[in-house]
Write a protein that holds these residues in place. Structure first.
Motif, PDB file in Angstrom:
ATOM      1  N   ILE A  70      48.191  33.528  32.787  1.00 60.34           N
ATOM      2  CA  ILE A  70      48.354  32.193  33.367  1.00 60.34           C
ATOM      3  C   ILE A  70      49.800  31.971  33.793  1.00 60.34           C
ATOM      4  O   ILE A  70      50.086  31.355  34.822  1.00 60.34           O
ATOM      5  CB  ILE A  70      47.919  31.109  32.361  1.00 60.34           C
ATOM      6  N   ALA A 113      40.022  34.926  29.795  1.00 61.76           N
ATOM      7  CA  ALA A 113      39.821  35.119  28.359  1.00 61.76           C
ATOM      8  C   ALA A 113      38.564  35.925  28.070  1.00 61.76           C
ATOM      9  O   ALA A 113      38.545  36.755  27.144  1.00 61.76           O
ATOM     10  CB  ALA A 113      39.747  33.761  27.659  1.00 61.76           C
ATOM     11  N   THR A 147      46.243  36.971  27.598  1.00 62.11           N
ATOM     12  CA  THR A 147      45.583  35.848  28.265  1.00 62.11           C
ATOM     13  C   THR A 147      46.593  34.789  28.685  1.00 62.11           C
ATOM     14  O   THR A 147      46.552  34.273  29.810  1.00 62.11           O
ATOM     15  CB  THR A 147      44.521  35.221  27.346  1.00 62.11           C
ATOM     16  N   VAL A 148      47.514  34.464  27.792  1.00 62.96           N
ATOM     17  CA  VAL A 148      48.549  33.470  28.114  1.00 62.96           C
ATOM     18  C   VAL A 148      49.444  33.979  29.246  1.00 62.96           C
ATOM     19  O   VAL A 148      49.781  33.230  30.173  1.00 62.96           O
ATOM     20  CB  VAL A 148      49.389  33.152  26.855  1.00 62.96           C
ATOM     21  N   SER A 156      40.927  37.570  37.773  1.00 61.78           N
ATOM     22  CA  SER A 156      40.410  36.210  37.610  1.00 61.78           C
ATOM     23  C   SER A 156      40.434  35.437  38.924  1.00 61.78           C
ATOM     24  O   SER A 156      39.487  34.711  39.250  1.00 61.78           O
ATOM     25  CB  SER A 156      41.226  35.464  36.549  1.00 61.78           C
ATOM     26  N   ARG A 167      45.202  38.316  35.854  1.00 61.28           N
ATOM     27  CA  ARG A 167      45.267  37.187  36.781  1.00 61.28           C
ATOM     28  C   ARG A 167      44.665  37.562  38.132  1.00 61.28           C
ATOM     29  O   ARG A 167      43.921  36.762  38.746  1.00 61.28           O
ATOM     30  CB  ARG A 167      46.719  36.747  36.942  1.00 61.28           C
ATOM     31  N   ILE A 223      41.112  30.163  33.173  1.00 57.86           N
ATOM     32  CA  ILE A 223      41.357  30.632  31.810  1.00 57.86           C
ATOM     33  C   ILE A 223      40.099  31.173  31.166  1.00 57.86           C
ATOM     34  O   ILE A 223      40.150  32.114  30.359  1.00 57.86           O
ATOM     35  CB  ILE A 223      41.954  29.485  30.950  1.00 57.86           C
TER      36      ILE A 223
END
Length: 363
Positions: A318, A124, A314-315, A106, A103, A120
Motif C-alpha cells: 500500500i 492481503a 501487505t503494508v 492488486s 501492488r 487491501i
C-alpha cells in the motif's frame, strides 16, 4: 534448513522460469515498445546476457561457499558487523520489491476485474495464500509451480493462436530503423527481470543434484528468452508501436479474440495467467525474504516469522505507490536501475570481494 526440503535442478529451472515470467508477460511488451519501438522483440535476446551472468555469479559463489545462502556467505565475505548493516539494507530492498509486486498484481485485478473490491483485500488474500506455501517449504512451492506451468503455457499459446488472424507482418518494418541503440535501451528494462535469476543463490542449499544446476539454469534463461521473444512478436504484429501506450497490451490483445460470434471476452484467461504467475513469483520471493531474515536474525527456522513478514509485505504494497501510473512509471524508468543495483551490482561485488580474498589467502 530442513533436510527433507529438497528439490531437483529441473524443478529449480521451472521455478525460476515461472518466477521471472510471472509479471513480465503482461508488463514488458509495453515498456520495451516505448523504448525500442518496432525492434522491441530484440530486447529479450540482448537482456538475456544479464540472466546468464547472474547464473554464473550465483554458481561461483556457491562453489566458494557450499550449502550457504547469500546471507550465509555475506558474513564470511564482509565480516560480522558490516554484513549486519548491509544485510538489513538488502532485506529492506527485498521487502520493497515484494511490496511493488503485490501492488502491481492488486492494481491489475482491481482495475480490470474486481473494481469494487478494496485494494487491501486483494493484496492481503494473495499474500496469505503465498504465506501458506512458504510455510510448507520450497518443495511445496516447486511442486505447485510444476502443476501450474502447463496451464499457463497452454493459455499463452491459445491467446497467441487466436490473435494470429489479426497480425500484420508489416508491423516489423523497418527493421533497426534507428540502429541498435533503442533495443539496447529497451533491454535495460528486460534486465530488471533477468537479474532475478540471482535468486538461485537461495535454492542451491536445497538441491539434491547441484552438479546439474548450472545446466538447468542456462536452460531456464534460454526458455525465458524464447517465451519473451514470442510474446513480444505477437503483440508487435498485432498492435505495432501502439503497444507502448497501453499498460497491459496482452490483456488488450485478448479482447481482439472472437470466434464464430460466441467465443469472445476471454480476459479470464489472462487473469488466470496473471494470478498463477504472480503466485509463483511471490512465493519464491517471499521464501527467499523469509530465509534471508531468519539467517540475519540467526533463527533456527524461518517458519516462525512467515506470517509477521506477510503483514509487512501487505503494508508495503500500500505504501509503495500512490497509484498504478506512478508504479508503472517507476518500473519502466528508475526502478530498472534500482533493481539492477540490488540483484546485479551487489552480488557481483560480493563475488569480486570473495575472489580477491581467496586469492590473497592462498600461499
Amino acid at each position: 534448513m530442513n533436510a527433507k526440503e529438497q528439490i531437483s535442478s529441473a524443478q529449480m529451472a521451472i521455478l525460476m522460469y515461472q518466477t521471472v515470467l510471472g509479471t513480465a508477460i503482461l508488463l514488458l511488451p509495453s515498456a520495451t515498445t516505448a523504448l525500442a519501438g518496432r525492434d522491441m522483440w530484440l530486447t529479450p535476446i540482448i537482456g538475456s546476457v544479464c540472466g546468464f551472468v547472474m547464473v554464473w555469479v550465483a554458481y561461483r559463489l556457491h562453489q566458494y561457499y557450499p550449502d550457504q545462502s547469500i546471507f550465509g556467505y555475506m558474513e564470511s565475505i564482509l565480516g560480522k558487523y558490516i554484513s549486519k548493516i548491509v544485510g538489513f539494507v538488502f532485506l529492506l530492498f527485498n521487502l520493497h520489491i515484494l511490496g511493488a509486486t503485490v501492488r502491481d498484481y492488486s492494481e491489475f485485478i482491481v482495475g480490470n476485474f474486481f473494481k469494487k473490491t478494496p485494494l487491501i483485500v486483494v493484496a492481503a488474500s494473495m499474500v496469505l495464500v503465498c504465506a501458506f506455501a512458504v510455510r510448507a517449504g520450497i518443495e511445496v512451492i516447486a511442486r505447485c509451480v510444476q502443476l501450474f506451468i502447463p496451464i499457463v503455457l497452454l493459455l499463452l499459446l491459445l491467446t497467441i493462436f487466436f490473435i494470429i488472424p489479426d497480425m500484420k507482418l508489416t508491423n516489423l518494418q523497418p527493421f533497426l530503423e534507428n540502429g541498435l541503440v533503442p533495443p539496447i535501451k529497451g533491454s535495460l528494462v528486460v534486465q530488471g527481470w533477468f537479474c532475478q535469476f540471482v535468486l538461485i543463490s537461495y535454492l542451491y542449499p536445497t538441491l539434491k543434484d547441484p552438479h546439474k544446476a548450472l545446466k538447468w539454469a542456462h536452460i531456464s534463461v534460454a526458455a525465458v528468452t524464447f517465451t519473451m521473444v514470442i510474446m513480444n512478436l505477437a503483440i508487435l504484429l498485432l498492435m505495432g508501436t501502439l503497444a507502448g501506450r497501453i499498460i497491459y497490451p496482452v490483456l488488450f490483445a485478448s479482447r481482439y479474440i472472437m470466434l464464430a460470434d460466441f467465443f469472445e471476452h476471454v480476459e479470464a484467461m489472462i487473469m488466470m495467467i496473471w494470478v498463477l504467475g504472480t503466485f509463483s513469483k511471490l512465493s519464491l520471493f517471499y521464501y527467499t525474504f523469509a530465509v534471508g531474515a531468519a539467517d540475519w536474525l540467526k533463527l533456527t527456522s524461518y517458519r516462525s516469522i512467515v506470517l509477521p513478514l506477510g503483514v509487512l509485505i501487505t503494508v508495503m504494497s500500500i505504501w509503495v505507490s500512490n497509484n498504478l501510473q506512478e508504479l508503472a512509471h517507476f518500473i519502466s524508468t528508475s526502478g530498472t536501475f534500482y533493481i539492477l543495483t540490488g540483484f546485479v551490482v551487489f552480488p557481483i561485488l560480493l563475488w569480486a570481494i570473495a575472489s580477491v580474498r581467496r586469492r590473497l589467502s592462498q600461499p
